[in-house]
Each structure stands twice: as C-alpha cells, then as structure tokens.
Design an enzyme around this catalytic site. Structure first.
Site, PDB file in Angstrom:
ATOM      1  CG  ASP A 105      -2.277   0.641   1.065  1.00 36.53           C
ATOM      2  OD1 ASP A 105      -2.053   1.683   0.416  1.00 36.53           O
ATOM      3  OD2 ASP A 105      -3.377  -0.098   1.471  1.00 36.53           O
ATOM      4  CG  ASP A 211      -4.192   6.143   1.290  1.00 36.67           C
ATOM      5  OD1 ASP A 211      -5.359   5.344   1.406  1.00 36.67           O
ATOM      6  OD2 ASP A 211      -4.221   7.173   1.815  1.00 36.67           O
ATOM      7  CG  HIS A 343      -9.305  -0.568   4.767  1.00 33.34           C
ATOM      8  ND1 HIS A 343      -8.979  -0.546   3.365  1.00 33.34           N
ATOM      9  CD2 HIS A 343      -8.582   0.508   5.059  1.00 33.34           C
ATOM     10  CE1 HIS A 343      -8.392   0.509   2.907  1.00 33.34           C
ATOM     11  NE2 HIS A 343      -7.963   1.291   3.950  1.00 33.34           N
ATOM     12  CG  ASP A 344     -11.333   2.996   3.906  1.00 33.37           C
ATOM     13  OD1 ASP A 344     -10.698   2.931   5.227  1.00 33.37           O
ATOM     14  OD2 ASP A 344     -10.760   3.293   3.025  1.00 33.37           O
TER      15      ASP A 344
HETATM   16  C1  GLC Z   1      -7.712   6.002   2.372  1.00 33.28           C
HETATM   17  C2  GLC Z   1      -7.708   4.915   3.310  1.00 33.28           C
HETATM   18  C3  GLC Z   1      -8.142   5.113   4.701  1.00 33.28           C
HETATM   19  C4  GLC Z   1      -7.512   5.913   5.122  1.00 33.28           C
HETATM   20  C5  GLC Z   1      -7.543   7.628   4.413  1.00 33.28           C
HETATM   21  C6  GLC Z   1      -6.056   8.155   4.760  1.00 33.28           C
HETATM   22  O1  GLC Z   1      -9.237   6.369   2.145  1.00 33.28           O
HETATM   23  O2  GLC Z   1      -8.328   3.649   2.717  1.00 33.28           O
HETATM   24  O3  GLC Z   1      -8.296   3.985   5.278  1.00 33.28           O
HETATM   25  O4  GLC Z   1      -8.167   6.337   6.507  1.00 33.28           O
HETATM   26  O5  GLC Z   1      -7.062   7.054   3.057  1.00 33.28           O
HETATM   27  O6  GLC Z   1      -4.844   7.435   4.443  1.00 33.28           O
END
Ligand code: GLC
Ligand code: CA
Length: 589
Positions: A105, A211, A343-344
């Site tokens: 990631d 990301d 995960h979101d």
């Molecule tokens: C993305 C990730 C999330 C994180 C955000 C800030 O949306 O998937 O989990 O909180 O970016 O990095």
C-alpha cells in the site's frame, strides 16, 4: 456492441483477481492480540485455494497507528507489532512460490506527524524540510480572530488545517491532525516517493495500491470551497484537490517506474464521477495506473451531507453506476477495479441487501456473482469470502475503534450533549457504515476468539460473536460454503476469460428493482448473469428480456450446475428464481 478481438488489449493484470489483507485483523501468530505478517504467511494456502492471483497488504509500515497505519512514520521499516522487513520478504517469497503476487500500500498524500520529514518541517520556517508539507499563514476575521487559511473540512471531521504554535502557521491535513499532507509541488518530495516505490519493487513486491492518489495535486490558490452544508463552517474542498492541476504529471512520474517493472497498480480515487477524467489515468496507453477504485456505489447509502446520516437508494441506482463505468471503460480502452468491500466499508451483505440471517449465504454468493463477472479486476476483502457481516447491533460504543467514527461521535457529544435522539440515530448509522464493520478479526474457527488469537488473549478488537457458526474452518470443509463459491466464481471467470474478462457488458431488464441482470459477450460467445436481489421467489421471463437459446448453466448459487440445468434450459417460459439466487448461463449470441 462487442469489439473485434484485434482491438482488445490483453494484460495479466486484467485477468487477475486480488485478495485484500488488513493486517491488524487477519491472523495473530504470537498471541499479543494483533494480527501480524507471520500470521499472514501461515494462511497463504487458504488464500491461494480461493483462486486469487494477487495479495494486497494494507499498510504495515512503522506508524503511531492513529489511522491504523495510514499514518506512516517510516516507509522503510515495518511496524513492530506486525513484524519486520524480513517477514515481508518471506511473505513475498511465499506468494511467489504459490504463483501469486504481492502488492504494498503506497500512502503518499500524507505522512504521520511522527515522520522525520514532518518533525523537521515543523521545527522552523527555514528548515530544509519546511516545504515538504503545506504551510500557510492564518487569516483573520472581522473581529480579528485567527482563522484557518480556508474553509476545507477534514475527512475525519473539523477543519483541515492545524495551527502550529511554534512556527505560527497552519499546516494542511485532509485526514487526521496527525496526518499532514505532503507538498507534491516540491520536487524532493516526488523524488522521495520514487525512491520508496523502487525500494519495495526491488524487494520483490509486484505493485501498489495507492491511497487517495488523486489528492496529491492541490490548487495552489487554496480557495474556499463552496458552501454545501450550511450547518458548519467546514466544507468539502474536493473541487480544489481531487484530480488537481498536476495530477497526471505526477502519476506519469510514478507510472514510468511501474512500467519499468511491469508492476500492478490500483489507485484510490474518491469524489471523481467524471469518467473522462478517470480515463486520463487508466487508459491503456497512458501508463499512469492500471485501474482505480471509484466510490459511487459505496457512497450510495450516505446522507445528503454526511456519511453518518441516513440515506436511501434503489437497485436501479446501483445498476446505473455500474453500467456507466462498465460501458465507458470498455469502449474507451480503460479498465475497472471491482469491489464491494474493503477496510473502509461495511460488510456488503448488510449494505447491499436486506438479507435475514437465514439468507446470509445465499446473499453472499449472489453478490460474489454479480460483482466478479463484470468487466474489471475483482477485489475480495478478507472475510468477504466467508460472508462475514457487520458488528452486532447491540455492541457498545466502547467496541468501536475507528478514528473516523469516534471523531464523529465525540463531536456529536460535544455539540449536542443532550440530544438523545441524535445519539440514537448516529449509533444506528455507525452499525451500518462505520469502518469498524470491516475491521473485526477474521473468523478462523469456532475456538475462542474465532481462532484469530489465543483463547486467553483480549484481541485489539472483539471478534464478531457469530464466529461459532461462521468461520473459515467450517467453510473450507463445506463444499456449499461461500468460500468455495467464491473460488467457483473466480474459476469460472478464468475458464471463460474471453467472455468475462474481455467481453462487452449489456445491462438487461434495466428498470427492474428486484433483479440485477447483464450479459457479457466476446465475438459470438455470450453469457447471462442473472440475480434475484430479494428474499422472495421471483418469476423472470428470459425471452421477454431478449435472452434466447440457453445452452448451458455454468454456475448457480443453489448448488451444482448439473442439477439446475433443467430449471433453466427446459422448455421456454418463465424461470423461477429462489431468494437471492444467482445463475450464470451461456446463451445464444
Ligand atoms: C484511504 C484509506 C483509509 C485512510 C485514508 C487516509 O481512504 O483507505 O483507510 O483512512 O485513506 O489515508
Ligand atoms: Ca501478533
């Protein structure tokens, strides 16, 4: 219309599917209650047997874990609780030995405030690293009160600017206060990112999930955002930072390196609804990124201003989002990433269906079918293959861990301490949409703690109590499980990859609010994917929907294809679809 095969660009990353791992909750190998990399290595056969080709490892780098690793304090080390760089090397090797690839990631819109670059940057205005982040002087209102440089809202509530006493300026943080945004205008920042990318590719990683990659270029005027929500001073500034002025230049910089390594890439792109703009990043000849995650279908249940407000949607909305992206990318040589969960996001059975517990498996299989046979690269999120569901309705707020949800809750308590009705509604929405729903530990067995960690350990987040019934051990043994069904869907996609990877997409029975149906066609090979989105038995007339000559039922959520052949191929007329049933058939082109 299907294209002639000479116009289709084939690629290994189009034919692959991806399994996403969120390390804290995958598997704990040393009984400290936190998942870790050796835990992942111990489950590689389980992942391989699902039929995926690629493993995506969510951030595992050194981090204060304010945002579960999306706040990185050192891109070259692994968080102690997860393991070591050597463990990641073992993971890469374990994947490669099984013919799978590994993605890391890449979180480079921001760092942790504990990163050395930021520590330097906040030291003084003339520090060498000052320019690595976005610093601005205060504004003052008519009463002479200090105000942030603009009205942008942070994704985790409140202003997106934090005042720094020491140097008397604000810094930008689109996410948590502890996640300052990097200043990509400054060439050394880009250089540093390129070095990180090369470091992990040289270690054997096969690519990246990137990301919020479309936020890295900001409009340098930093204008106030238009007021959409009159109840707060803080407004969405996406117009000025989502797909900003220099995004494609920056993406090509990374893309050159990725191309050099033939690496895989998927970018996360919130806010973007303009297909042409996305195409500039993903068109086959652009060499920026292979595909992006868009958000239209997962924002479907958000309230008008805020995700934690109630929202409603119709099946035809969902069908129409997919249709737009499916047709557009096919016709314009782009590519889609396909996902229901990550995960979101909450668990898909709860978000996208109303399935009662008795239909959990049926609904899970139906969702797998509808998603993975579309045009694009399918992503499966840990636990989705088991049909894991949201956290229990009766869970106390103390079970929730996510900063996004907790910030919302604490602001609500501060602003409306006595509004018990608002509290109740918010809690209902957390149980539906909090990121915590996707973050409970993977349920490996019926043992205490679902086998995620030792029996006497308190896991960092509680295991969903349904683990006694729903767990990997039971599902691996049961040929009718969601786990094995996922492997059948992914297997089918591979077996007929001309159709399911490279074929055209046509929505069928467009206005139907209870059925999701589409065809895929490559030259004169055609398949129908048909799904009952309800708990009722539905009648459906193929001929009336332009479907002729059913040749073979190749997949069915209710059991082996052979036993269902005659339900769909025998003598014309209506088809009867069981609750949440999905069926895939080869039909006459
Ligand atoms: C993305 C990730 C999330 C994180 C955000 C800030 O949306 O998937 O989990 O909180 O970016 O990095
Ligand atoms: Ca551990």
């Amino acid at each position: 219309m299907p294209k002639p095969s000479s116009q289709i660009h084939r690629a290994w990353w189009k034919e692959s599917s991806v399994y996403q791992i969120w390390p804290a909750s995958f598997k704990d190998s040393n009984d400290d209650g936190i998942g870790d990399i050796p835990g992942i290595v111990s489950k590689l056969d389980y992942i391989k047997n699902l039929g995926v080709d690629i493993v995506w490892l969510c951030p595992s780098y050194k981090s204060p874990q304010v945002d579960m690793g999306y706040d990185i304090s050192d891109y070259y080390s692994i968080a102690e609780e997860y393991g070591t760089v050597a463990d990641v090397e073992k993971l890469i090797q374990g994947c490669h030995e099984r013919g799978m690839k590994l993605l890391m990631d890449l979180v480079v819109n921001h760092t942790s405030d504990q990163h050395e670059w930021f520590k330097q940057s906040r030291r003084s205005k003339d520090n060498e690293y000052r320019n690595w982040y976005v610093w601005k002087p205060a504004r003052y209102d008519e009463q002479g009160n200090r105000q942030p440089p603009n009205n942008w809202v942070s994704h985790f509530q409140g202003s997106a600017w934090q005042w720094d006493e020491h140097t008397q300026e604000y810094y930008l943080h689109l996410y948590a206060t502890e996640q300052p945004d990097l200043n990509w205008e400054h060439p050394p920042v880009r250089q540093a990112v390129h070095e990180i990318v090369r470091f992990w590719l040289d270690k054997g990683a096969d690519g990246f999930r990137m990301d919020v990659i479309n936020f890295i270029s900001k409009d340098q005027r930093f204008p106030d955002a238009p007021v959409q929500d009159p109840r707060t001073p803080w407004q969405w500034g996406d117009k000025y930072y989502a797909n900003g002025p220099r995004l494609h230049e920056y993406l090509q910089g990374i893309g050159q390196i990725l191309t050099e390594y033939d690496a895989f890439s998927v970018g996360e792109m919130p806010f973007v609804k303009d297909t042409n703009e996305v195409l500039r990043a993903v068109r086959f000849d652009r060499h920026e990124i292979n595909m992006i995650f868009n958000f239209e279908h997962v924002d479907i249940d958000h309230g008008p201003y805020d995700k934690f407000e109630p929202g409603s949607w119709k099946l035809t909305d969902l069908k129409s989002f997919f249709e737009t992206w499916q047709k557009f990318m096919y016709e314009n040589d782009g590519w889609n990433a396909l996902y229901w969960e990550n995960h979101d996001q909450p668990r898909s059975i709860d978000r996208f269906t109303n399935a009662k517990e008795e239909y959990r498996t049926a609904a899970g299989k139906m969702l797998a079918t509808v998603l993975a046979l579309q045009s694009g690269t399918p992503f499966v999120y840990q636990g989705q293959e088991l049909g894991m569901r949201n956290v229990p309705v009766d869970w106390d707020m103390s079970e929730y861990k996510d900063i996004d949800c907790l910030n919302h809750w604490h602001r609500l308590l501060a602003h409306k301490p006595d509004d018990t009705e608002a509290h109740k509604i918010a809690r209902q929405e957390y149980q539906k949409k909090s990121r915590d729903n996707g973050r409970t530990p993977v349920q490996w067995s019926a043992a205490p703690n679902g086998g995620f960690t030792g029996p006497n350990v308190k896991p960092w987040m509680s295991v969903n109590p349904d683990f006694e019934r729903v767990n990997a051990e039971a599902q691996v043994q049961d040929p009718q499980s969601t786990y094995h069904y996922w492997s059948s869907v992914l297997g089918l996609r591979k077996k007929y990859h001309d159709i399911f990877v490279y074929g055209d997409y046509e929505l069928v029975d467009r206005a139907n609010e209870e059925i999701f149906a589409y065809t895929r066609q490559y030259e004169n090979h055609k398949a129908l994917v048909l799904a009952n989105w309800t708990e009722k038995t539905l009648e459906w007339d193929p001929a009336a929907n332009g479907i002729q000559g059913v040749q073979d039922v190749v997949l069915n959520t209710y059991g082996s294809a052979a036993s269902t052949q005659e339900r769909f191929t025998g003598g014309g007329g209506q088809w009867s679809l069981r609750p949440y049933e999905a069926v895939v058939a080869l039909v006459q082109a």
